[in-house]
Enzyme design. Structure first.
Site, PDB file in Angstrom:
ATOM      1  N   HIS A 438      22.515  42.507  40.677  1.00 56.58           N
ATOM      2  CA  HIS A 438      22.231  43.932  40.566  1.00 56.58           C
ATOM      3  C   HIS A 438      22.661  44.668  41.831  1.00 56.58           C
ATOM      4  CE1 HIS A 438      19.477  47.452  40.970  1.00 56.58           C
ATOM      5  NE2 HIS A 438      19.787  47.597  39.696  1.00 56.58           N
ATOM      6  N   ARG A 535      27.019  49.907  31.134  1.00 50.57           N
ATOM      7  CA  ARG A 535      25.754  49.180  31.022  1.00 50.57           C
ATOM      8  C   ARG A 535      24.620  50.191  30.878  1.00 50.57           C
ATOM      9  NH1 ARG A 535      28.212  46.144  35.383  1.00 50.57           N
ATOM     10  NH2 ARG A 535      28.347  43.910  34.934  1.00 50.57           N
ATOM     11  N   ARG A 582      27.198  49.334  25.990  1.00 47.42           N
ATOM     12  CA  ARG A 582      26.665  48.030  25.618  1.00 47.42           C
ATOM     13  C   ARG A 582      25.163  48.111  25.410  1.00 47.42           C
ATOM     14  NH1 ARG A 582      26.940  43.178  29.829  1.00 47.42           N
ATOM     15  NH2 ARG A 582      25.146  44.326  30.632  1.00 47.42           N
ATOM     16  N   GLY A 700      32.941  38.690  29.535  1.00 49.01           N
ATOM     17  CA  GLY A 700      31.947  38.922  30.574  1.00 49.01           C
ATOM     18  C   GLY A 700      31.994  37.705  31.483  1.00 49.01           C
ATOM     19  N   THR A 701      32.919  37.768  32.433  1.00 51.77           N
ATOM     20  CA  THR A 701      33.178  36.558  33.228  1.00 51.77           C
ATOM     21  C   THR A 701      32.029  36.207  34.175  1.00 51.77           C
ATOM     22  OG1 THR A 701      34.507  38.055  34.541  1.00 51.77           O
ATOM     23  CG2 THR A 701      35.678  36.435  33.197  1.00 51.77           C
ATOM     24  N   ASN A 702      31.157  37.177  34.436  1.00 50.12           N
ATOM     25  CA  ASN A 702      30.009  36.842  35.289  1.00 50.12           C
ATOM     26  C   ASN A 702      29.177  35.781  34.590  1.00 50.12           C
ATOM     27  OD1 ASN A 702      31.017  39.040  36.639  1.00 50.12           O
ATOM     28  ND2 ASN A 702      29.448  40.451  35.899  1.00 50.12           N
ATOM     29  N   ASP A 703      28.901  36.044  33.332  1.00 49.49           N
ATOM     30  CA  ASP A 703      28.113  35.074  32.581  1.00 49.49           C
ATOM     31  C   ASP A 703      28.956  33.889  32.124  1.00 49.49           C
ATOM     32  OD1 ASP A 703      25.396  35.923  32.548  1.00 49.49           O
ATOM     33  OD2 ASP A 703      26.031  37.665  31.392  1.00 49.49           O
ATOM     34  N   CYS A 750      35.446  42.637  31.278  1.00 54.44           N
ATOM     35  CA  CYS A 750      34.616  43.639  31.955  1.00 54.44           C
ATOM     36  C   CYS A 750      33.713  42.994  32.996  1.00 54.44           C
ATOM     37  CB  CYS A 750      33.811  44.452  30.954  1.00 54.44           C
ATOM     38  SG  CYS A 750      32.730  43.458  29.931  1.00 54.44           S
TER      39      CYS A 750
END
Ligand code: PEP
Ligand code: MG
Length: 798
Positions: A438, A535, A582, A700-703, A750
């Site tokens: 965050h 978001r 989203r 969603g490459t973070n996840d 994204c």
């Protein structure tokens, strides 16, 4: 002579024995209690490679293209093979072992620490060069191998990479090794002999149980003691919860991490008398060097030992002339001091599996070089820019109004309620979190420089202290910097606007990510082709109540209105460019912080828990209201909206989604909507998802990275293993793009990796439809896309 006793060397011997050994010799010379030991000289290493005739082969083996990860890996392996596989010349072997045996007591073998001690001839930023090797509790059987391993640490991939990149010859680098008796510390820690920025006579001591490695590495939160040298009294005692300690295993002699028993966890580590003794030693070290020092210490059987000392402030500021030069040499060569020691790999060019990647603008860099002495804290550079301001420690939400315009806000981890304070802040520092946390996302969007995952920012930085935060390097230094810009709430729009009046025309669309509606104007000014991810978590969580509670208190319509207001602000700014909004994806631990969050389940792994679409489908009331809000926006004429759903796994999820869309009056056939590809399951099930009716899939490459590599994206301890360019992640993405092209489904990215040039190049080559980047990266991504597209075109006609 292959070795020199520590007691026989001093600051003039940096070139022979390296910075660490030289500074230990200095301390001994000043009559301070230092565990005995010796240095294997740099010349010994040199003679070793030359006499064995491996030097030419070694330097040739490591002369590789630094951008070729496979070649780097091979080079490291070959160098290690050569060094470890070559026997010691017999006289050297004898000399080292004789010296070692002399350290044993009562017929018992000594336990020693073996550490590399870099010589000043290396690059100024030797902390980058990999010479970080430290082996604890070593005995005779391993000693010689450990020494060679220290030598081989000159040729880690990272070290090779840096020298190759900067054209620094490998043949000119030497390394010494310190072999020193281990102190079986019962307690240990670090001490600043004066206030690091103001130089006031105030001593700060951090202390924990067991070996100091636990404190230095940030594994344990240490006690903190502040001592006023003028009054001669302890000013402040903060007792931490010391959950673990590092100790020598009695059986194996290895260093192990143990849980601390309940009673000792909250017990004070140092008595007032011990603090007094430490302060006295600290004062002696300081007066010996004539400058404030950062000292590592240990206590065993009532005796204090000094393990290392380095100047706190930059030499340039504090000392001139020769003494300064000596200290600078020691401090520079002594690159593995406490500031950088806690993460030799963290945020550097080498990623978790040892491959070297481009150290992009968002990767933190370990503090480096000759001016790292005043780095108070380091972490991951999460949002670029350099700012100075006064530290404001924020532990609880109700302290937020303490953060004033221009302060550097320091907190364990940011929460949505902190955003107003984050906007006021000139810079942001967190203990926890990775590049996609965050804090990182929001500060980038706000344009506020930030360093996340420092591990100890809230403990080391003092409220009110003037510091300079470098969001590119990931450092917080004492004092003000000339290059620092005064803190501003936002960069002016002009700063985000592309310098070239005409943005590069690209076939692949380049969009932008938005998480806070206030950033809409800056985002639109980038010239992006739309919003690839809007978001809504922030809009919801900043209400201070869980959606359920908000709806219960204020009604469903009011909840919809809140969402409409936020989404509209972005949709207006971009109209007619598309905006992908989203549905909510907040983990239970974030909801729990809110009013009404008491009932949230306590999950061990919130990241793997009840979040994203799985929660929305189970607990459908808030989800229904989100969709109802979007339906109202469509009715208002916002035909540029596209709805996207997070953390989808399979067609069953999509069926649940379409049923809800219909119920809300959004016809899935006539509106554009899609899903995030954030789990390996969704990537592998792309055909089923396409058949279920999605128009687009967005990575969603973070996840996706966290679920592919099993690396918690918010855990700073594994941040160096979080690699979105890992071949496994790229394979999932590449295959999915190819499948989608066949299936007529648009693809996008994204996640944070969409702002990385290597990912952009990869995706454009694969034929992705669009890329969505952070505000600050849009312009570079536009250019990267254009470059790649033109190269592909040229390749096709050549
Ligand atoms: C992602 O996972 O890459 C993503 C963009 O979603 P979030 O960061 O909100 O989980
Ligand atoms: Mg995600």
């Amino acid at each position: 002579m292959a070795v020199r006793l520590l007691e026989d060397v001093d600051a003039d011997d940096v070139g022979t024995v390296g910075g660490k050994a030289a500074s230990l010799g200095e301390l001994i010379g000043a009559g301070l209690p230092v565990p005995p030991g010796f240095a294997v000289t740099a010349g010994t290493y040199r003679t070793f490679i030359e006499e064995a005739g491996i030097d030419d082969e070694l330097f040739e083996a490591v002369d590789v293209d630094p951008e070729d990860s496979a070649a780097l890996r091979e080079a490291e392996e070959r160098a290690e093979e050569l060094i470890l596989g070559t026997p010691f010349p017999e006289p050297v072997r004898e000399e080292i072992l004789d010296r070692y045996r002399a350290m044993g007591e009562d017929g018992e073998e000594a336990f020693v620490a073996v550490r590399s001690s870099a010589t000043a001839e290396d690059l100024p930023d030797s902390s980058f060069a990999g010479q970080q090797e430290t082996f604890l509790n070593v005995r005779e059987e391993d000693l010689l191998r450990r020494v060679k391993e220290c030598w081989a640490s000159l040729f880690t991939q990272r070290a090779i990479y840096y020298r190759q990149q900067r054209g620094f010859p490998h043949s000119e680098v030497d390394i010494a090794v310190v072999v020193q008796r281990m102190v079986d510390a019962e307690k240990s820690g670090v001490m600043f002999t004066s206030h690091p920025s103001t130089g006031e006579p105030q001593v700060t001591i951090e202390a924990a149980w067991g070996l100091g490695e636990a404190v230095v590495s940030g594994t344990v939160s240490p006690d903190n003691y502040v001592y006023d040298r003028e009054r001669g009294a302890v000013d402040k005692v903060t007792v931490a919860d010391k959950k673990v300690e590092m100790v020598k295993d009695a059986e194996t002699g290895e260093t192990v991490q143990l849980d601390v028993e309940e009673e000792r966890r909250h017990e004070r580590v140092l008595s007032d008398a011990e603090i007094g003794d430490l302060v006295e030693l600290g004062e002696r070290v300081e007066s010996h060097y004539g400058a404030p020092q950062d000292v590592e210490w240990a206590i065993y059987d009532g005796e204090i030992y000094m393990l290392q000392s380095r100047p706190i402030t930059t030499i340039r500021e504090d000392a001139g002339g020769e003494a300064g030069a000596d200290e600078a040499g020691a401090a520079t060569a002594d690159g593995d001091g406490r500031v950088t020691d806690d993460g030799p790999d963290r945020g550097t060019a080498s990623n978790g599996d040892g491959r070297v990647t481009d150290d992009g603008p968002d990767r933190g860099t370990a503090s480096n070089g000759d001016d790292d002495a005043d780095v108070l804290v380091d972490g991951l550079g999460a949002s670029p820019g350099v700012v100075s301001g006064a530290v404001r420690i924020v532990h609880k939400l109700d302290h937020l109004d303490q953060v004033q315009e221009g302060d550097v806000m320091v907190t364990e981890m940011t929460m949505p309620d902190m955003v107003p304070a984050m906007k006021r802040a000139a810079g942001i520092v967190t203990d926890e979190g990775g590049m996609t946390s965050h804090a990182a996302i929001i500060s980038r969007e706000l344009g506020v420089p930030a360093v996340v995952g420092t591990g100890n920012g809230t403990r080391v930085l003092e409220d009110g202290r003037q510091v300079t935060l470098d969001g590119d390097k990931g450092t917080i230094r004492a004092g003000e910097s000339e290059s620092a810009e005064p803190g501003e709430e936002f960069e002016p729009v002009e700063a985000a606007r592309p310098e070239t009046p005409v943005k590069p025309m690209t076939a692949t669309e380049v969009k932008v990510n938005v998480s806070i509606p206030e950033a809409a104007e800056r985002a639109a000014a980038t010239g992006a082709d739309g919003v690839g991810l809007l978001r809504i978590e922030h809009m919801v969580l900043s209400l201070g109540k869980t959606p359920e509670r908000y709806i219960a208190d204020r009604g469903a319509r009011a909840y919809q209105d809140e969402l409409i207001e936020g989404v509209r602000r972005v949709a207006d700014e971009f109209y007619p460019r598309p905006v992908r909004v989203r549905t909510i994806d907040a983990p239970t631990d974030e909801f729990r912080e809110l009013e009404g969050g008491e009932g949230e389940p306590a999950e061990h792994n919130p990241m793997l828990g009840w979040r994203g679409i799985r929660r929305s489908l189970d607990k459908s009331e808030p989800f229904r209201q989100e969709l109802a809000a979007f339906a109202r926006l469509y009715d208002m004429g916002y035909d540029n909206l596209e709805v996207m759903f997070p953390l989808v796994n399979d067609a069953a999820d999509v069926e649940g989604i379409t049923a809800h869309m219909r119920e809300a009056g959004i016809d899935p056939e006539t509106h554009r909507w899609g899903v995030m590809v954030e789990t390996p399951a969704s990537a592998l099930q792309i055909e089923e998802l396409a058949n279920a009716g999605i128009d687009f899939a967005s990575f969603g490459t973070n996840d996706l990275t966290q679920y592919t590599l099993a690396v918690d994206r918010n855990n700073e301890h594994v941040a160096d293993r979080f690699d979105e360019l890992h071949p496994a992640v790229l394979r999932l993405i590449g295959d999915t793009v190819e499948a989608c092209r066949e299936l007529g489904v648009d693809t996008s990215i994204c996640g944070q990796a969409g702002s990385k040039p290597e990912m952009v190049e990869f995706l454009v080559e694969k034929g992705v439809s669009s890329i969505s980047a952070n505000i600050d990266a849009v312009r570079d991504v536009q250019h990267e896309v254009k470059r790649t597209e033109q190269r592909l075109l040229l390749d096709s006609v050549r």
